[in-house]
Design an enzyme around this catalytic site. Structure first.
Site, PDB file in Angstrom:
ATOM      1  N   GLY A 170      55.747 112.202  -0.703  1.00  9.94           N
ATOM      2  CA  GLY A 170      55.612 112.743   0.661  1.00  9.94           C
ATOM      3  C   GLY A 170      55.410 114.042   0.973  1.00  9.94           C
ATOM      4  N   HIS A 197      54.205 113.609  -7.833  1.00 10.99           N
ATOM      5  CA  HIS A 197      52.933 113.560  -7.027  1.00 10.99           C
ATOM      6  C   HIS A 197      53.168 115.404  -7.156  1.00 10.99           C
ATOM      7  CE1 HIS A 197      53.217 109.933  -5.562  1.00 10.99           C
ATOM      8  NE2 HIS A 197      52.682 110.452  -4.735  1.00 10.99           N
ATOM      9  N   GLU A 200      48.490 117.936  -4.864  1.00  8.31           N
ATOM     10  CA  GLU A 200      47.783 116.746  -3.822  1.00  8.31           C
ATOM     11  C   GLU A 200      47.267 118.038  -2.391  1.00  8.31           C
ATOM     12  OE1 GLU A 200      49.628 113.555  -1.936  1.00  8.31           O
ATOM     13  OE2 GLU A 200      48.253 112.534  -1.490  1.00  8.31           O
ATOM     14  N   ASP A 278      45.508 104.802  -4.774  1.00  9.78           N
ATOM     15  CA  ASP A 278      47.313 105.352  -4.189  1.00  9.78           C
ATOM     16  C   ASP A 278      47.682 103.880  -2.530  1.00  9.78           C
ATOM     17  OD1 ASP A 278      47.251 108.434  -2.780  1.00  9.78           O
ATOM     18  OD2 ASP A 278      48.641 107.121  -3.424  1.00  9.78           O
TER      19      ASP A 278
END
Ligand SMILES: O=c1[nH]cnc2c1ncn2[C@@H]1O[C@H](CO)[C@@H](O)[C@H]1O
Length: 339
Positions: A170, A197, A200, A278
């Site tokens: 998210g 994550h 990014e 992804d």
């Protein structure tokens, strides 16, 4: 040398690929036809337009409308099995699929039924397609600590056989990583690998947080690391891999265009990385295509491209013995390929 054909036949592994994000136009159309009233187009051409994102937040908003299409365990089973079919078509022998159980349980699918469905699909995919799937359960960051609590509960109480890692997806903006430390501590204590994550859509600090607070063993994307020489040196010294998805970064506007992707700097700094897709249909790509993009960016020959696949295998959470088998298969394939 026809690199496209070489890539097509090359045995691969994929470490950063999302479950719902891999729903092909055919699968989305099938789901949309099962459940009326969705804003998600079932026509493939209209769907391609629907998957055009103004920015990262818009991407997440659209992603969640596809999540809404998954209403019961039969949808889950079909989606997971079909995602495996598409991976196997690309000669993927092993994939760690990122799944967000919170989002589906929140939409009324009981956790036991959800986990039974993905495990059924995993067994079916191994038998029918010869592909080994494992699961990363990730926290949808926009849903905050309640989602962290529930994701950890499902991971530890249901503990499907394929579960190997614990992640955090998210948006990053407005979702600081340190708050998730207690959940990652418990997940890691239970033997799950940490793969959040970070970096990014935000800067190097988020990656430092993921390393220090979440015990990250790999970083999802992590492309912002190139802005911090100390961080790059740390990642290289400790051989902490970045899970790179080049086209994703362009389509979510994290990178302006593919020519400006920081992958060459990552290679130059000796930071390990894998190449991934992804959310392939959402970004109009495939894993094969991502290998071609990386080959172009890094000016790779066949041996270099084979190295991309071998890196994903060695950075995976597969047992070493299984890694060795896959590495030998990649070497055999490469040796047999006419120069
Ligand atoms: O590239 C990505 N970055 C972050 N999250 C992503 C990405 N692709 C898919 N998701 C998914 O977006 C959902 C948000 O609720 C999560 O399920 C996360 O896994």
């Amino acid at each position: 040398m026809d690199l496209t054909s070489f890539i097509a036949g090359l045995p691969k592994a994929e470490l950063h690929v999302h479950h719902v994000g891999s729903a092909s136009p055919r699968i989305v159309a099938e789901l949309a036809s099962r459940h009326e009233g969705s804003p998600v187009p079932s026509d493939p051409a209209a769907l391609a337009d629907y998957f055009a994102f103004k920015d990262f937040k818009h991407f997440i908003d659209i992603y969640l409308t596809v999540v809404d299409l998954i209403r019961d365990d039969e949808d889950v089973r079909m989606l997971t099995y079909e995602v495996a079919r598409e991976l196997a078509r690309q000669q993927v022998r092993y994939a760690e699929l990122t799944i967000t159980p919170f989002s589906h349980v929140k939409r009324g699918i009981p956790a036991p039924a959800f986990c039974a469905a993905i495990e059924d699909a995993r067994a079916g995919a191994a038998a029918d397609f010869g592909i080994e799937l494992r699961w990363c359960f990730d926290i949808p960051g926009e849903a905050g600590l309640p989602a962290a609590e529930e994701t950890l509960r499902i991971a530890l109480e249901e503990r499907p056989d394929g579960l190997v890692s614990f992640g955090l997806g998210g948006p990053e903006i407005g979702v600081p990583r340190p708050q998730f430390k207690p959940y990652f501590d418990k997940a890691r204590a239970a033997g799950l690998h940490s793969v959040p994550h970070a970096g990014e859509t935000t800067g190097p600090a988020t990656i430092w947080d993921a390393l220090r607070d979440l015990g990250a063993e790999r970083i999802g994307h992590g492309i912002a690391a190139v802005g911090d020489p100390q961080l790059m040196a740390y990642l290289a010294e400790h051989q902490i891999p970045l899970e790179i998805s080049p086209t994703s970064n362009v389509r979510t506007r994290a990178v302006a265009n593919i020519a400006e992707h920081p992958l060459p700097q990552i290679v130059a700094a000796g930071v390990p990385f894998s190449i991934n897709s992804d959310d392939p249909p959402m970004f109009g790509t495939t894993l094969e295509e991502e290998y071609a993009v990386a080959a172009h960016l890094l000016e790779l020959d066949a041996a270099g491209v084979a190295g991309l696949a071998k890196a994903a295998v060695t950075q995976s959470f597969l047992p070493t013995t299984t890694q060795q088998k896959l590495l030998s298969e990649i070497d055999d394939y490469t040796e047999k390929w006419p120069a």
